[in-house]
Design a protein around this motif. Sequence first.
Motif, short mmCIF file in Angstrom:
data_model
loop_
_atom_site.label_atom_id
_atom_site.label_comp_id
_atom_site.label_asym_id
_atom_site.label_seq_id
_atom_site.Cartn_x
_atom_site.Cartn_y
_atom_site.Cartn_z
N THR A 369 0.95 -1.72 -0.20
CA THR A 369 -0.35 -0.33 -0.20
C THR A 369 0.93 1.41 -0.11
OG1 THR A 369 0.00 0.06 2.63
CG2 THR A 369 -1.44 -1.00 1.11
N SER A 389 6.84 4.54 -6.05
CA SER A 389 6.72 4.14 -6.96
C SER A 389 5.09 4.87 -7.60
CB SER A 389 6.29 2.37 -7.24
OG SER A 389 5.56 1.92 -6.77
N ASP A 390 4.39 5.08 -8.74
CA ASP A 390 3.07 5.42 -8.55
C ASP A 390 2.46 4.19 -8.00
OD1 ASP A 390 4.30 7.51 -10.08
OD2 ASP A 390 4.20 5.86 -11.90
N GLU A 391 2.38 3.02 -8.26
CA GLU A 391 1.72 1.88 -7.74
C GLU A 391 1.09 2.31 -6.22
OE1 GLU A 391 3.81 1.50 -9.60
OE2 GLU A 391 2.61 1.63 -11.31
N LEU A 392 2.95 1.94 -5.54
CA LEU A 392 2.89 1.75 -4.39
C LEU A 392 3.77 3.34 -3.63
CD1 LEU A 392 3.84 -1.82 -3.86
CD2 LEU A 392 1.61 -0.88 -3.29
N SER A 480 -6.29 5.95 -0.41
CA SER A 480 -6.49 4.35 -1.34
C SER A 480 -7.65 3.93 -1.52
CB SER A 480 -5.13 3.01 -0.45
OG SER A 480 -4.69 2.33 -0.84
#
Length: 533
Positions: A369, A389-392, A480
């Motif tokens: 997350t 990172s963009d995702e995490l 999120s």
Amino acid sequence: MLKVLSAEEMREVDRLTTEKYGIPSIDLMENAATAVYKAISERCVGGVSGKRFAILCGKGNNGGDGAALARILFQNGASVSVFLLGQLADTIGDARTNFERCFSIIANNDNGRFSCREIGPDDLEVVATAVDDCDCIVDAIFGTGLERPLRAHWIAIAELISSKSGSLCRVVCVDVPSGLSADSGVIGQNVFGDLTVTFTAPKLANVFPPAMHANGELVVADIGSPRELIEDSPSKIFVSEAVDARKWLRKTDFSNDSHKYKRGHALLIVGSRDYAGAAALAGNAAMRSGAGLVTVATTRSAQAAISSKMIEEVITRGLDENDAGKLSGAAVSEIETLSRRATAVAIGCGLGVGDDMAFVRAIVENRRTPMIIDAGGLTALSPFDLHGSDELPLILTPHDGEFRQILGTSDKSDLDDRLGAARDFATKCNVFLVLKGERVLIAAPDGRVVINPTGNSGLGKAGNGDTLTGILTGFAAQASALGADVFETVVAAVYVAGLAGDIAEERYGKRAMTASDVRDALVEAYRRIEAND
């Protein structure tokens, strides 16, 4: 968010306003003067009629703004003394036009309410007499055009003007207090005002410490430049506003079918035997932030002490520890299990620093997350060599000392340019950096930097960093779960936390306010943001 423009960027906006949109520069000057008049009249009890104004003007466009303002004040019943610090023959363009209009008023009126004279370096006594006998001094000497240190006679005039600031005679600065560089937060031998009216967009000297303290109250006035010119400006510096927090609150508002699992689950890996309070402050603040669930994970030996300080709604979980009462490597798998249901994780507040802190790196590297890293977590990862990172995304929340640690330096001069250092680190490591200080900076991986305007020095006491981490984690958990933008979330969280600090100051004063008071003030902070529509 308000974009902050440099002096050069502001000149380009003015140029394009005239060349591309056909708005004459003399009209922009008139609009600027009108904006300053409006700000003064709104704060002048009984209006400006009958009041006495001393307007000190330089030879450039800032002085031209002052000359136009003098005419407007006179037309509205004020008595005005204009001092052109130089010779009329040395003025050009729109400024020359407005000074000539001032001298024309003298030629056509003999009622004694208006005067305009040229002032040389040896005429300081004339200025001193005038400012001693007025209700308001207007500083229209240099504005954004100053690019060199002030000469001795200018310093004397700046000191003379500043001596009246805070008294019954108000000091109003046009665009930027004279003596400040528009593009710097550095303070020097400059004017200190009670009110500054800046045009089109704030400049760094208006909003960044310590220079911002010379401005007094700040008004940002629209003088007619199209908004798209500001938006298209290359600047990546912004000031956050209440509207940013309000948009985020509405984007993540409660729907009719809201429930705890839909609102986000904040997991905080915090606390130790010696720092139970830090864990409680962070966990309780996360719950107040609006998250559906909050779990505090800590060492088993500290769990009971921390639980006793938590509000009932916060869950606590005990983790494996070593003989020193610090989280051990075996705790990593326990945290991974807990993380599976979390939508945001924080690590660091009150974390004990043991001999083996490899587990912190393992937790960060194996995150599922968005993650907030503070205090002991930052120490464990210093010097910092990880990447978000963009995702995490990773959100780091150091104060200056911790920031130097993660940079791997002990040289305080490395943070002389705090804004540049924050931006460079965020872009290099692809993280969101929340650099705590007199004005919190939020730096994004794409180079944007936001200056947060809320908060006060009463927040510089124990526990407030933990409270901020809790609020950030709660906001990130909701974002999120509900699909809100990470950068907008961090900006909103920091703004709300600072506003809660300002409310706590109102209630208790800086000396007495505590981090718990800030958490409790979140309720009023939300109400004010929603009400200020």
